[in-house]
Design a protein around this motif. Sequence first.
Motif, PDB file in Angstrom:
ATOM      1  N   LEU A 105      13.290  70.205  37.655  1.00  0.00           N
ATOM      2  CA  LEU A 105      14.081  69.859  36.472  1.00  0.00           C
ATOM      3  C   LEU A 105      13.853  68.404  36.081  1.00  0.00           C
ATOM      4  N   GLY A 106      13.673  67.549  37.078  1.00  0.00           N
ATOM      5  CA  GLY A 106      13.340  66.155  36.801  1.00  0.00           C
ATOM      6  C   GLY A 106      12.018  66.026  36.053  1.00  0.00           C
ATOM      7  N   LEU A 107      11.039  66.813  36.435  1.00  0.00           N
ATOM      8  CA  LEU A 107       9.754  66.800  35.719  1.00  0.00           C
ATOM      9  C   LEU A 107       9.931  67.233  34.268  1.00  0.00           C
ATOM     10  N   ILE A 108      10.779  68.220  34.045  1.00  0.00           N
ATOM     11  CA  ILE A 108      11.049  68.661  32.674  1.00  0.00           C
ATOM     12  C   ILE A 108      11.680  67.517  31.887  1.00  0.00           C
ATOM     13  N   LEU A 109      12.636  66.812  32.490  1.00  0.00           N
ATOM     14  CA  LEU A 109      13.247  65.661  31.820  1.00  0.00           C
ATOM     15  C   LEU A 109      12.218  64.577  31.514  1.00  0.00           C
ATOM     16  N   LEU A 110      11.315  64.328  32.439  1.00  0.00           N
ATOM     17  CA  LEU A 110      10.274  63.336  32.192  1.00  0.00           C
ATOM     18  C   LEU A 110       9.362  63.777  31.048  1.00  0.00           C
ATOM     19  N   GLY A 111       9.077  65.072  30.974  1.00  0.00           N
ATOM     20  CA  GLY A 111       8.280  65.590  29.869  1.00  0.00           C
ATOM     21  C   GLY A 111       8.979  65.399  28.534  1.00  0.00           C
ATOM     22  N   LEU A 112      10.282  65.626  28.502  1.00  0.00           N
ATOM     23  CA  LEU A 112      11.049  65.414  27.277  1.00  0.00           C
ATOM     24  C   LEU A 112      11.090  63.932  26.909  1.00  0.00           C
ATOM     25  N   ALA A 113      11.227  63.082  27.909  1.00  0.00           N
ATOM     26  CA  ALA A 113      11.212  61.637  27.649  1.00  0.00           C
ATOM     27  C   ALA A 113       9.852  61.209  27.110  1.00  0.00           C
ATOM     28  N   ALA A 114       8.789  61.762  27.656  1.00  0.00           N
ATOM     29  CA  ALA A 114       7.443  61.417  27.196  1.00  0.00           C
ATOM     30  C   ALA A 114       7.209  61.876  25.762  1.00  0.00           C
ATOM     31  N   ALA A 115       7.820  62.990  25.385  1.00  0.00           N
ATOM     32  CA  ALA A 115       7.703  63.456  24.000  1.00  0.00           C
ATOM     33  C   ALA A 115       8.474  62.535  23.063  1.00  0.00           C
ATOM     34  N   ARG A 116       9.619  62.040  23.521  1.00  0.00           N
ATOM     35  CA  ARG A 116      10.477  61.176  22.693  1.00  0.00           C
ATOM     36  C   ARG A 116       9.924  59.758  22.596  1.00  0.00           C
ATOM     37  N   TRP A 117       9.403  59.219  23.702  1.00  0.00           N
ATOM     38  CA  TRP A 117       8.885  57.857  23.744  1.00  0.00           C
ATOM     39  C   TRP A 117       7.443  57.886  24.237  1.00  0.00           C
ATOM     40  N   PRO A 118       6.513  58.315  23.386  1.00  0.00           N
ATOM     41  CA  PRO A 118       5.126  58.514  23.831  1.00  0.00           C
ATOM     42  C   PRO A 118       4.394  57.233  24.214  1.00  0.00           C
TER      43      PRO A 118
ATOM     44  N   ALA B 217      -7.103  69.470  24.854  1.00  0.00           N
ATOM     45  CA  ALA B 217      -6.283  69.313  26.050  1.00  0.00           C
ATOM     46  C   ALA B 217      -4.818  69.113  25.680  1.00  0.00           C
ATOM     47  N   ALA B 218      -3.937  69.584  26.519  1.00  0.00           N
ATOM     48  CA  ALA B 218      -2.504  69.412  26.303  1.00  0.00           C
ATOM     49  C   ALA B 218      -2.133  67.943  26.473  1.00  0.00           C
ATOM     50  N   SER B 219      -1.166  67.504  25.697  1.00  0.00           N
ATOM     51  CA  SER B 219      -0.698  66.122  25.791  1.00  0.00           C
ATOM     52  C   SER B 219       0.014  65.907  27.129  1.00  0.00           C
ATOM     53  N   PRO B 220       0.139  64.629  27.554  1.00  0.00           N
ATOM     54  CA  PRO B 220       0.808  64.364  28.836  1.00  0.00           C
ATOM     55  C   PRO B 220       2.226  64.936  28.911  1.00  0.00           C
ATOM     56  N   HIS B 221       2.991  64.856  27.814  1.00  0.00           N
ATOM     57  CA  HIS B 221       4.358  65.371  27.902  1.00  0.00           C
ATOM     58  C   HIS B 221       4.371  66.890  28.046  1.00  0.00           C
ATOM     59  N   ARG B 222       3.412  67.569  27.428  1.00  0.00           N
ATOM     60  CA  ARG B 222       3.349  69.024  27.590  1.00  0.00           C
ATOM     61  C   ARG B 222       2.934  69.398  29.011  1.00  0.00           C
ATOM     62  N   LYS B 223       2.066  68.600  29.614  1.00  0.00           N
ATOM     63  CA  LYS B 223       1.673  68.859  31.003  1.00  0.00           C
ATOM     64  C   LYS B 223       2.860  68.686  31.943  1.00  0.00           C
ATOM     65  N   LEU B 224       3.671  67.628  31.718  1.00  0.00           N
ATOM     66  CA  LEU B 224       4.864  67.445  32.545  1.00  0.00           C
ATOM     67  C   LEU B 224       5.847  68.595  32.349  1.00  0.00           C
ATOM     68  N   LEU B 225       6.051  68.991  31.097  1.00  0.00           N
ATOM     69  CA  LEU B 225       6.945  70.120  30.822  1.00  0.00           C
ATOM     70  C   LEU B 225       6.447  71.399  31.494  1.00  0.00           C
ATOM     71  N   ALA B 226       5.158  71.670  31.356  1.00  0.00           N
ATOM     72  CA  ALA B 226       4.598  72.891  31.954  1.00  0.00           C
ATOM     73  C   ALA B 226       4.705  72.858  33.476  1.00  0.00           C
ATOM     74  N   ALA B 227       4.377  71.708  34.082  1.00  0.00           N
ATOM     75  CA  ALA B 227       4.475  71.592  35.544  1.00  0.00           C
ATOM     76  C   ALA B 227       5.910  71.798  35.994  1.00  0.00           C
ATOM     77  N   GLY B 228       6.859  71.177  35.278  1.00  0.00           N
ATOM     78  CA  GLY B 228       8.263  71.337  35.634  1.00  0.00           C
ATOM     79  C   GLY B 228       8.725  72.780  35.517  1.00  0.00           C
ATOM     80  N   CYS B 229       8.325  73.430  34.440  1.00  0.00           N
ATOM     81  CA  CYS B 229       8.724  74.833  34.249  1.00  0.00           C
ATOM     82  C   CYS B 229       8.119  75.735  35.321  1.00  0.00           C
ATOM     83  N   LEU B 230       6.841  75.540  35.620  1.00  0.00           N
ATOM     84  CA  LEU B 230       6.197  76.358  36.660  1.00  0.00           C
ATOM     85  C   LEU B 230       6.836  76.108  38.025  1.00  0.00           C
ATOM     86  N   LEU B 231       7.098  74.837  38.337  1.00  0.00           N
ATOM     87  CA  LEU B 231       7.720  74.530  39.624  1.00  0.00           C
ATOM     88  C   LEU B 231       9.153  75.046  39.693  1.00  0.00           C
TER      89      LEU B 231
END
Length: 129
Positions: free
Chosen positions: A57-70, A4-18
């Motif tokens: 774009l906010g979701l993408i930022l949250l995904g990046l934050a989740a990758a930085r501070w898991p 399964a994709a990690s939570p930050h990748r899911k946030l990034l993917a959702a943000g990109c799709l949206l």
Amino acid sequence: MTGAASPHRKLLAAGCLLAGLGVAAGAFGAHSLEGRLSADALAIFDTAARYHMLHALGLILLGLAAARWPDAAWHCPGLLMLCGIAVFSGTLYALALSGIGWLGAITPIGGAALIAAWIWAAWLALTHP
């Protein structure tokens, strides 16, 4: 890659799709709805598309934050933001296209979810190393 994709990748993917859907919605409103909807309905649709895109774009930022501070629970405000986009922009899109006025009464619930998501994200940014 397996599993399964990690939570930050899911946030990034959702943000990109949206974000892609936000571009499509904006283009649809600008090119297909002009002349078919009233100026007020077009303004409502434009508001929906604008908030849709900004929060994607906010979701993408949250995904990046989740990758930085898991260790922080960035997925929580991410899910709240995802729900906020669906309710806020979704009800505005539906209101603009259908003219069903009571949908506007639901829209603030989505707005409150978006506000809460940003506040939650700010709290995580301040309290987690």
